[in-house]
Design a protein around this motif. Structure first.
Motif, PDB file in Angstrom:
ATOM      1  N   SER A 501       0.808  -1.223   0.000  1.00  0.00           N
ATOM      2  CA  SER A 501       0.000   0.000   0.000  1.00  0.00           C
ATOM      3  C   SER A 501       0.839   1.270   0.000  1.00  0.00           C
ATOM      4  O   SER A 501       0.388   2.315  -0.432  1.00  0.00           O
ATOM      5  CB  SER A 501      -0.887   0.043   1.248  1.00  0.00           C
ATOM      6  OG  SER A 501      -1.609  -1.134   1.359  1.00  0.00           O
ATOM      7  N   HIS A 502       2.036   1.197   0.550  1.00  0.00           N
ATOM      8  CA  HIS A 502       2.808   2.439   0.714  1.00  0.00           C
ATOM      9  C   HIS A 502       3.598   2.760  -0.543  1.00  0.00           C
ATOM     10  O   HIS A 502       4.755   2.360  -0.681  1.00  0.00           O
ATOM     11  CB  HIS A 502       3.764   2.318   1.913  1.00  0.00           C
ATOM     12  CG  HIS A 502       3.022   2.188   3.204  1.00  0.00           C
ATOM     13  ND1 HIS A 502       3.199   1.131   4.066  1.00  0.00           N
ATOM     14  CD2 HIS A 502       2.074   2.966   3.754  1.00  0.00           C
ATOM     15  CE1 HIS A 502       2.390   1.272   5.100  1.00  0.00           C
ATOM     16  NE2 HIS A 502       1.707   2.377   4.938  1.00  0.00           N
ATOM     17  N   VAL A 503       2.948   3.449  -1.433  1.00  0.00           N
ATOM     18  CA  VAL A 503       3.626   3.847  -2.666  1.00  0.00           C
ATOM     19  C   VAL A 503       3.421   5.331  -2.877  1.00  0.00           C
ATOM     20  O   VAL A 503       2.314   5.844  -2.707  1.00  0.00           O
ATOM     21  CB  VAL A 503       3.064   3.086  -3.890  1.00  0.00           C
ATOM     22  CG1 VAL A 503       3.693   3.597  -5.179  1.00  0.00           C
ATOM     23  CG2 VAL A 503       3.293   1.587  -3.751  1.00  0.00           C
ATOM     24  N   GLU A 504       4.492   6.003  -3.246  1.00  0.00           N
ATOM     25  CA  GLU A 504       4.411   7.434  -3.580  1.00  0.00           C
ATOM     26  C   GLU A 504       4.901   7.635  -4.992  1.00  0.00           C
ATOM     27  O   GLU A 504       5.658   6.817  -5.506  1.00  0.00           O
ATOM     28  CB  GLU A 504       5.382   8.208  -2.686  1.00  0.00           C
ATOM     29  CG  GLU A 504       4.869   8.477  -1.312  1.00  0.00           C
ATOM     30  CD  GLU A 504       5.909   9.255  -0.522  1.00  0.00           C
ATOM     31  OE1 GLU A 504       5.588   9.572   0.624  1.00  0.00           O
ATOM     32  OE2 GLU A 504       7.007   9.528  -1.046  1.00  0.00           O
ATOM     33  N   VAL A 505       4.508   8.764  -5.566  1.00  0.00           N
ATOM     34  CA  VAL A 505       5.009   9.110  -6.893  1.00  0.00           C
ATOM     35  C   VAL A 505       5.879  10.347  -6.757  1.00  0.00           C
ATOM     36  O   VAL A 505       5.498  11.306  -6.084  1.00  0.00           O
ATOM     37  CB  VAL A 505       3.837   9.389  -7.859  1.00  0.00           C
ATOM     38  CG1 VAL A 505       4.340   9.908  -9.195  1.00  0.00           C
ATOM     39  CG2 VAL A 505       2.999   8.131  -8.045  1.00  0.00           C
ATOM     40  N   ALA A 506       7.061  10.306  -7.344  1.00  0.00           N
ATOM     41  CA  ALA A 506       7.951  11.471  -7.305  1.00  0.00           C
ATOM     42  C   ALA A 506       8.164  11.981  -8.723  1.00  0.00           C
ATOM     43  O   ALA A 506       8.496  11.214  -9.624  1.00  0.00           O
ATOM     44  CB  ALA A 506       9.288  11.074  -6.687  1.00  0.00           C
ATOM     45  N   HIS A 507       7.954  13.292  -8.903  1.00  0.00           N
ATOM     46  CA  HIS A 507       8.186  13.892 -10.213  1.00  0.00           C
ATOM     47  C   HIS A 507       9.644  14.316 -10.277  1.00  0.00           C
ATOM     48  O   HIS A 507      10.072  15.143  -9.461  1.00  0.00           O
ATOM     49  CB  HIS A 507       7.288  15.116 -10.394  1.00  0.00           C
ATOM     50  CG  HIS A 507       5.836  14.788 -10.265  1.00  0.00           C
ATOM     51  ND1 HIS A 507       5.127  14.160 -11.257  1.00  0.00           N
ATOM     52  CD2 HIS A 507       4.959  14.989  -9.257  1.00  0.00           C
ATOM     53  CE1 HIS A 507       3.877  13.994 -10.856  1.00  0.00           C
ATOM     54  NE2 HIS A 507       3.743  14.481  -9.655  1.00  0.00           N
ATOM     55  N   VAL A 508      10.394  13.783 -11.214  1.00  0.00           N
ATOM     56  CA  VAL A 508      11.813  14.116 -11.280  1.00  0.00           C
ATOM     57  C   VAL A 508      12.129  14.802 -12.602  1.00  0.00           C
ATOM     58  O   VAL A 508      11.408  14.666 -13.585  1.00  0.00           O
ATOM     59  CB  VAL A 508      12.690  12.866 -11.091  1.00  0.00           C
ATOM     60  CG1 VAL A 508      12.449  12.257  -9.719  1.00  0.00           C
ATOM     61  CG2 VAL A 508      12.455  11.835 -12.181  1.00  0.00           C
ATOM     62  N   ASP A 509      13.258  15.511 -12.612  1.00  0.00           N
ATOM     63  CA  ASP A 509      13.559  16.338 -13.784  1.00  0.00           C
ATOM     64  C   ASP A 509      14.249  15.552 -14.900  1.00  0.00           C
ATOM     65  O   ASP A 509      14.561  14.373 -14.765  1.00  0.00           O
ATOM     66  CB  ASP A 509      14.406  17.551 -13.359  1.00  0.00           C
ATOM     67  CG  ASP A 509      15.806  17.148 -12.925  1.00  0.00           C
ATOM     68  OD1 ASP A 509      16.637  16.798 -13.803  1.00  0.00           O
ATOM     69  OD2 ASP A 509      16.079  17.183 -11.716  1.00  0.00           O
ATOM     70  N   THR A 510      14.505  16.237 -15.987  1.00  0.00           N
ATOM     71  CA  THR A 510      15.000  15.602 -17.199  1.00  0.00           C
ATOM     72  C   THR A 510      16.374  14.984 -17.036  1.00  0.00           C
ATOM     73  O   THR A 510      16.762  14.125 -17.823  1.00  0.00           O
ATOM     74  CB  THR A 510      15.063  16.623 -18.346  1.00  0.00           C
ATOM     75  OG1 THR A 510      15.787  17.795 -17.886  1.00  0.00           O
ATOM     76  CG2 THR A 510      13.668  17.048 -18.777  1.00  0.00           C
ATOM     77  N   SER A 511      17.125  15.407 -16.034  1.00  0.00           N
ATOM     78  CA  SER A 511      18.456  14.830 -15.880  1.00  0.00           C
ATOM     79  C   SER A 511      18.397  13.496 -15.139  1.00  0.00           C
ATOM     80  O   SER A 511      19.368  12.759 -15.103  1.00  0.00           O
ATOM     81  CB  SER A 511      19.364  15.794 -15.113  1.00  0.00           C
ATOM     82  OG  SER A 511      18.917  15.923 -13.777  1.00  0.00           O
ATOM     83  N   LYS A 512      17.256  13.205 -14.553  1.00  0.00           N
ATOM     84  CA  LYS A 512      17.194  12.023 -13.694  1.00  0.00           C
ATOM     85  C   LYS A 512      16.487  10.845 -14.321  1.00  0.00           C
ATOM     86  O   LYS A 512      16.519   9.730 -13.803  1.00  0.00           O
ATOM     87  CB  LYS A 512      16.474  12.385 -12.383  1.00  0.00           C
ATOM     88  CG  LYS A 512      17.097  13.570 -11.670  1.00  0.00           C
ATOM     89  CD  LYS A 512      17.333  13.290 -10.215  1.00  0.00           C
ATOM     90  CE  LYS A 512      18.156  14.354  -9.507  1.00  0.00           C
ATOM     91  NZ  LYS A 512      17.994  15.726  -9.972  1.00  0.00           N
ATOM     92  N   ILE A 513      15.797  11.107 -15.394  1.00  0.00           N
ATOM     93  CA  ILE A 513      15.042  10.019 -16.003  1.00  0.00           C
ATOM     94  C   ILE A 513      14.792  10.380 -17.464  1.00  0.00           C
ATOM     95  O   ILE A 513      14.849  11.558 -17.840  1.00  0.00           O
ATOM     96  CB  ILE A 513      13.708   9.797 -15.249  1.00  0.00           C
ATOM     97  CG1 ILE A 513      13.110   8.426 -15.566  1.00  0.00           C
ATOM     98  CG2 ILE A 513      12.685  10.896 -15.584  1.00  0.00           C
ATOM     99  CD1 ILE A 513      12.043   7.984 -14.594  1.00  0.00           C
ATOM    100  N   ASP A 514      14.544   9.377 -18.254  1.00  0.00           N
ATOM    101  CA  ASP A 514      14.260   9.640 -19.657  1.00  0.00           C
ATOM    102  C   ASP A 514      12.802  10.078 -19.801  1.00  0.00           C
ATOM    103  O   ASP A 514      12.007  10.015 -18.860  1.00  0.00           O
ATOM    104  CB  ASP A 514      14.559   8.374 -20.481  1.00  0.00           C
ATOM    105  CG  ASP A 514      14.713   8.647 -21.971  1.00  0.00           C
ATOM    106  OD1 ASP A 514      15.032   7.704 -22.718  1.00  0.00           O
ATOM    107  OD2 ASP A 514      14.493   9.795 -22.398  1.00  0.00           O
ATOM    108  N   SER A 515      12.456  10.441 -21.009  1.00  0.00           N
ATOM    109  CA  SER A 515      11.166  11.075 -21.263  1.00  0.00           C
ATOM    110  C   SER A 515       9.979  10.161 -20.961  1.00  0.00           C
ATOM    111  O   SER A 515      10.027   8.949 -21.198  1.00  0.00           O
ATOM    112  CB  SER A 515      11.115  11.494 -22.734  1.00  0.00           C
ATOM    113  OG  SER A 515       9.850  11.996 -23.046  1.00  0.00           O
ATOM    114  N   ALA A 516       8.919  10.785 -20.456  1.00  0.00           N
ATOM    115  CA  ALA A 516       7.649  10.078 -20.324  1.00  0.00           C
ATOM    116  C   ALA A 516       6.729  10.503 -21.467  1.00  0.00           C
ATOM    117  O   ALA A 516       5.581  10.079 -21.532  1.00  0.00           O
ATOM    118  CB  ALA A 516       6.990  10.423 -18.992  1.00  0.00           C
ATOM    119  N   GLY A 517       7.266  11.359 -22.333  1.00  0.00           N
ATOM    120  CA  GLY A 517       6.419  11.880 -23.397  1.00  0.00           C
ATOM    121  C   GLY A 517       5.451  12.921 -22.854  1.00  0.00           C
ATOM    122  O   GLY A 517       5.512  13.308 -21.699  1.00  0.00           O
TER     123      GLY A 517
END
Lengths: 741, 154, 261
Positions: A501-517
């Motif tokens: 149940s313990h799940v969070e979503v973190a929005h990270v910037d372009t240097s940390k992850i590839d595109s989500a479109g």
């Protein structure tokens, strides 16, 4: 014989199918959520933009002296100050960062300034002397077509072009220019990093594409720019294109200080792309049983001065020009015109809205000509799984419950006729124009179809990362939350996949992850959700296999009744999985517009009930009910929210929203005169979610954001026609269209 | 000029240097960014505050004119921790999407319920007629406030 | 400046000082950067301006109070002004100062032949509504004068009806707005907004209808036609001349029917 029972996932709280509360709800309700408007940095300067007052003009000279002399002004920049690529653009980089030799639309940015406070910035902008030589502006898209000023032409030919039907209906239709009008205007903050690079926090639907364009125009290396997902007050397509992003970064690097800019409402109307106005010519032919034999369509959309997404919007409009119907012989010609009108681009529905208004009016007219019930006609021709798309020939291999949509709508009870209503329920509202006996009720139906995801061979993907933490898991993504509830649903998907149940979503910037479109095209739940599902699933398998366990839950990793590992140990940050998820591939069109063009489809229908004061032409939209093909409703409350919000935007386009243009100038760029529906204009909505397995989205989910806008306008128009007897070939429908001959 | 006023129950001293609005003062000087600027002309309600006991658009109140007045913003309506019952009802009903209109709606709803604890649906709609929402279609907002009117929220 | 009385306020007038009541018109201009007032006279706390003594309505009375306590057709008009937020702040005097042709409260004043009280440090005068409005957003108010009250006649016609045509059901600028009154002796007044640079009376239609004790449906049709002919609306981005003429006729006919019912 051995049987291996796959490890069962315990059902956690807040998984798919539930409607858990959104994680950003509390800060938003308390007024503590940080929107781009609310950001600040030490030593921050404020920016303002100088815009062309002409639809087309040669820029003779730009004199910055008076502006630079104002105390507190730190920079005034023009086209000469753009170090890298001079132009930007979502599909084609054809739009100048700052207009250099020519301004091509009213409101085009010509210079930007940075100053100590917003007031000084605006005064400096006003003090910049630009000498223009006005030129003849091209504002008629048909004239643009004649002069071959087009961004794209698309021709579709399918089936025997000589085929004809015995019953023929022709019509010409027009859709006015709607605006996304998100409540949060454009805003951003650019912070130089002291080493020649910059961090950008700006309203956006697609940080990676902002990043690309900033990097190109600033002449930097990709790692020198970081574009950060930022709190945003709605989008609906207005935030896909770059508007203030490059300006802010230019000013930040030039001044060495953080620079902030917030567009005020009028500037916002000018500063972002609008929905393409469209002119449609249709010819529908059927045999005497009502079978649709041939559809010919000409589709003209006005893209304004720069390309933005006109090419893709035109494509959508043409590919969906027949609607969710089978048809043997199809001919569509589309023109995306280039004019000196303000640029148009993405708005929820993206071309499919405009043509739906045309083809649904045609279907109703055809039904009349055939003496058939309009729903029977639609059911007879309904497009379904296994059929070929009438335009592209693509075989539909996703569920497409068109007939279920029709029958569900028919089965919904109609409201009781109005009697003794309070004025707030009558046309005219508190204006007391109308009494109950002066009202005629009309009912209208419409169906619509839309693609989900990007098309025509575009490499459409999203990356997501799931990492175990000390009390659960985090989903990292660059996908933008614009209010639609992505941040909730990604957590739900991860919960169901991991069993915790313990799940969070973190929005990270372009240097940390590839595109989500892009957060658009109704694609994020399917793409980012698909990436999240796969990442979470794989991660769970790996961690269980490593510890030889068979179960994960909120306490830790188990084998049978033994707790092998606790979260404190599992969540040391070493367990993570990154997945780049792609949908099934699509192709571009061949010379006849044929191909496997689209990644997925969704169908929806709307039934509108309106009360019309026919003598005054005033309309009250009483109800809009809908049946929508959703695949699987991962968060039913969020889906309801998308439906009600989208339907109201459809109401807006039907009866009140239009940017009025004259000679390339927007006459009503304010909320006084660009009318958004208020709570007193909102119809009651009953929504039936039709769930069918088979789509490639996570748990079979389909995107739901755009379907509510596709056919709601057409249904309302049909209802007003039924009440008034008027033809009504144009939306938005104004009182004079109903009341006067 | 220097003015004194009461904001969310606390006495506040503010310096005004230009003819800006109370909204500007709240956001830029007083560290209260909850009220939003979406139209600068009182056509959207996202800047709604309670000003000397009346619901108004703070963008239409000249900051200097707020001297010696009492202002309640969304920050003042919210309890120290957690949510006010109206906020809770909105949260549960899914009445928050992008959230930009939310503070204004919360304040307008608090004002409504302070004057009428059991408003009808029509009264709810008329009270919120000055608050524009572009995301939700208002359905969830109406359901949330109807729940509060029925006293179902404790 | 925060004067506490009308006299104190008047002493400040002149020299470009701008009076500020509810802010619903002035602040829009300030926010857009069209106006940068150097000196503003805040009238919100001038108690005298809030006084409402029967037919004398202080200029500082808000639309919210008029919604609840005003004469029927003026209260009906008040209910359509802006939004709840706007009505709590906007005042009858402020809207007279702005003198928009679309002002929702103005047809009522024209229909009952109200007058407007203008006060300066040196004098006080009462101007009939007809003389007060001189053009689009123009009035006879001199720079040193404040609008201090609206004077309604002591007796108002019992039958009075307001209507406003707008493109959406709340917060909308009138496409056409109107008030029709009918006295026991048949005297009929018809006033309209948004169909001319100032509020107007449809005198031809009034004369015709005032002499008919029991109008028939063809009388009503003729009345509608007369109103449509008399008004001078324009075409703008909100509506067309043709529709406004049509709307003016239909609306006033319906308001008259309501008065006769």
């Amino acid at each position: 014989m051995t049987t291996e029972t796959p490890p069962r996932i315990r059902v956690p709280e807040g998984g798919v199918g539930e409607s858990p509360l959104r994680p950003d709800g509390v800060p938003k309700l308390r007024g503590e959520f940080d929107y781009a408007q609310d950001l600040s940095a030490e030593g921050m300067l404020w920016a303002a933009t100088v815009r062309s007052p002409h639809a087309r003009a040669r820029i003779v000279s730009v004199d910055l002296a008076a502006a630079l002399a104002i105390g507190g002004v730190h920079a005034c920049l023009t086209a000469d100050d753009v170090p890298g690529r001079a132009t930007f653009g979502l599909e084609h980089p054809d739009q100048p960062v700052l207009a250099g030799d020519e301004a091509r639309y009213w409101g085009e940015p010509v210079a930007v300034v940075a100053a100590e406070d917003p007031d000084t910035a605006r005064r400096a902008a006003a003090a910049i002397e630009v000498r223009y030589e006005p030129l003849d502006a091209l504002t008629d898209p048909e004239e643009a077509d004649r002069r071959d000023e087009v961004f794209r032409r698309l021709g579709i030919r399918r089936g025997d072009q000589a085929l004809r039907g015995s019953v023929v209906v022709q019509g010409e239709y027009e859709v006015g220019m709607q605006d996304q009008a998100p409540l949060g205007t454009e805003a951003g903050l650019a912070i130089p990093d002291g080493q020649g690079g910059v961090d950008l926090y700006a309203t956006s639907q697609y940080v990676h594409v902002d990043h690309e364009q900033v990097v190109a125009s600033l002449g930097l290396r990709p790692e020198q720019v970081r574009a950060h997902p930022t709190g945003i007050g709605g989008a609906f397509g207005a935030r896909e294109d770059v508007n203030l992003h490059i300006h802010l970064c230019l000013l930040a690097l030039h001044t060495g200080r953080p620079v902030k800019m917030v567009y005020q409402r009028s500037e916002s109307f000018t500063g972002h792309v609008h929905r393409h106005p469209a002119w449609l010519s249709y010819r529908h032919e059927a045999d005497e049983t009502g079978r649709l034999v041939r559809v010919e369509a000409r589709v003209v959309i006005d893209g304004g001065a720069y390309a933005s997404t006109t090419s893709a919007v035109l494509a959508n409009a043409c590919y969906f020009a027949v609607g969710p119907y089978r048809c043997e012989s199809v001919s569509v010609d589309g023109v995306g015109a280039r004019t000196n009108n303000p640029p148009c681009g993405a708005m929820r529905g993206f071309g499919a809205v405009q043509v739906c208004f045309g083809y649904e009016a045609q279907m109703d007219r055809l039904a009349v000509a055939l003496g058939m019930d309009p729903l029977d006609l639609r059911e007879l021709n309904a497009l379904g799984t296994g059929d070929a798309m009438p335009t592209t020939g693509q075989i539909i291999d996703t569920p497409l419950p068109t007939i279920d949509v029709i029958r569900s709508l028919q089965a919904m009870p109609l409201p009781e006729p109005a009697t003794g209503l309070h004025h707030s329920e009558l046309p005219g509202g508190s204006g007391l124009t109308t009494e109950t006996h002066q009202v005629r009720r009309g009912v209208g139906y419409a169906l619509g179809i839309k693609n989900l995801g990007f098309s025509e061979g575009s490499d459409d993907y999203a990356q997501a990362r799931v990492r175990l933490t000390s009390n659960g898991a985090v989903v990292e993504t660059a996908a933008i939350e614009v209010g639609q509830g992505l941040v909730t649903v990604l957590a739900q998907i991860a919960r169901s996949a991991l069993g915790i149940s313990h799940v969070e979503v973190a929005h990270v910037d372009t240097s940390k992850i590839d595109s989500a479109g892009s957060t658009s095209a109704s694609r994020q739940t399917q793409l980012s959700g698909g990436a999240t599902l796969e990442a979470a699933t794989r991660l769970r398998q790996r961690v269980l296999a490593h510890h030889e366990g068979d179960q994960l839950d909120d306490q830790g990793l188990w084998k049978g009744d033994d707790l092998l590992v606790t979260w404190a140990d599992l969540g040391d940050g070493s367990w993570e999985e990154t997945v780049t998820f792609r949908h099934p591939p699509t192709t571009g069109p061949d010379e006849n517009g044929q191909g496997v063009i689209h990644a997925d489809f969704a169908v929806a229908g709307h039934r509108a009930v309106v009360d019309v004061d026919t003598e005054l032409g005033l309309v009250k939209v009483v109800r809009v009910d809908t049946a929508q093909d959703v695949g699987r409703a991962l968060n039913p409350q969020s889906v309801q929210g998308q439906i009600e919000g989208g339907i109201l935007q459809g109401v807006g386009l039907a009866v009140m929203e239009e940017l009025v243009m004259k000679d390339g100038v927007i006459l009503n760029p304010t909320f006084t005169d660009y009318l958004l529906p208020t709570i007193l204009d909102a119809p009651d909505v009953e929504a039936l979610l039709i769930e069918r397995e088979g789509s490639w989205g996570p748990f079979g989910a389909k995107g739901v954001g755009e379907s509510p806008t596709i056919s709601s306008t057409a249904a309302i128009a049909a209802a007003i026609r039924a009440a008034s007897g008027r033809e009504l070939n144009r939306v938005p429908i104004r009182p004079q269209d109903v009341a006067l001959e | 000029m220097i003015i004194e006023l009461t904001v969310n129950g606390e006495p506040v001293t503010a310096r005004i240097t230009n003819p800006g609005s109370l909204l500007d003062l709240l956001r830029d000087e007083l560290g209260l960014p909850g009220s939003k600027n979406a139209c600068e002309q009182g056509e959207c309600g996202s800047c709604s505050v309670i000003f000397d006991g009346e619901l108004v658009c703070s963008c239409l109140v000249m900051a200097a004119d707020a001297a010696d007045s009492s202002v309640v913003t969304v920050e003042g309506v919210s309890p120290d921790d957690g949510l006010h019952p109206i906020q809770e009802a909105m949260h549960r009903a899914g009445a928050v999407q992008c959230g930009f209109c939310t503070p204004g709606i919360v304040v307008a709803a608090v004002d409504l319920f302070s004057r009428n604890s059991r408003p009808s649906s029509t009264q709810i709609k008329e009270a919120l007629a000055g608050n524009i929402c572009r995301c939700t279609g208002y359905g969830a907002i109406i359901r949330a406030l109807e729940t509060v009117a029925m006293g179902a929220e404790t | 400046m925060h004067p506490n009385s009308i006299d104190e306020a008047l002493a400040e007038m002149g020299d470009g000082a701008i009076p500020l009541a509810g802010g619903t018109d002035l602040m829009v201009e300030v926010n857009f950067g069209h106006v940068r007032p150097e000196r503003v006279i805040g009238l919100r706390r001038v108690a005298d301006l809030h006084e409402w003594d029967g037919p004398k309505i202080g200029a500082g009375v808000t639309w919210r109070r008029i919604e609840t306590h005003g004469p029927k057709a003026l209260a009906e008009a008040a209910r359509t002004v802006g939004s709840p937020q706007i009505r709590n702040a906007g005042t009858i005097g402020g809207n007279l100062g702005t003198a928009s042709p679309a002002g929702d409260g103005h047809p009522f004043l024209a229909a009952v032949d109200a007058s407007i009280e203008l006060t300066s440090a040196a004098s006080r005068r009462t101007v009939a509504w007809r003389e007060f409005f001189t053009g689009v957003k123009e009035t006879v108010r001199r720079p040193d004068e404040l609008i201090t009250a609206v004077h309604l006649p002591a007796e108002l016609p019992e039958k009075q009806c307001f209507g406003k045509i707008g493109i959406r059901n709340a917060m909308v600028i009138a496409t056409v707005c109107a008030v029709v009154t009918r006295a026991d002796d048949g005297k009929t007044t018809v006033a309209l907004g948004s169909v001319a640079p100032t509020p107007v009376r449809a005198t031809g239609a009034e004369t015709m209808m005032s002499s008919i004790a029991n109008p028939t449906s063809s009388d009503l049709a003729e009345f509608q036609r007369l109103v449509s002919d008399e008004v001078r609306p324009i075409t703008d981005h909100r509506s067309t001349e043709e529709y406004r003429r049509h709307g003016a006729g239909v609306l006033t006919r319906r308001l008259l029917e309501r008065c006769l019912a």
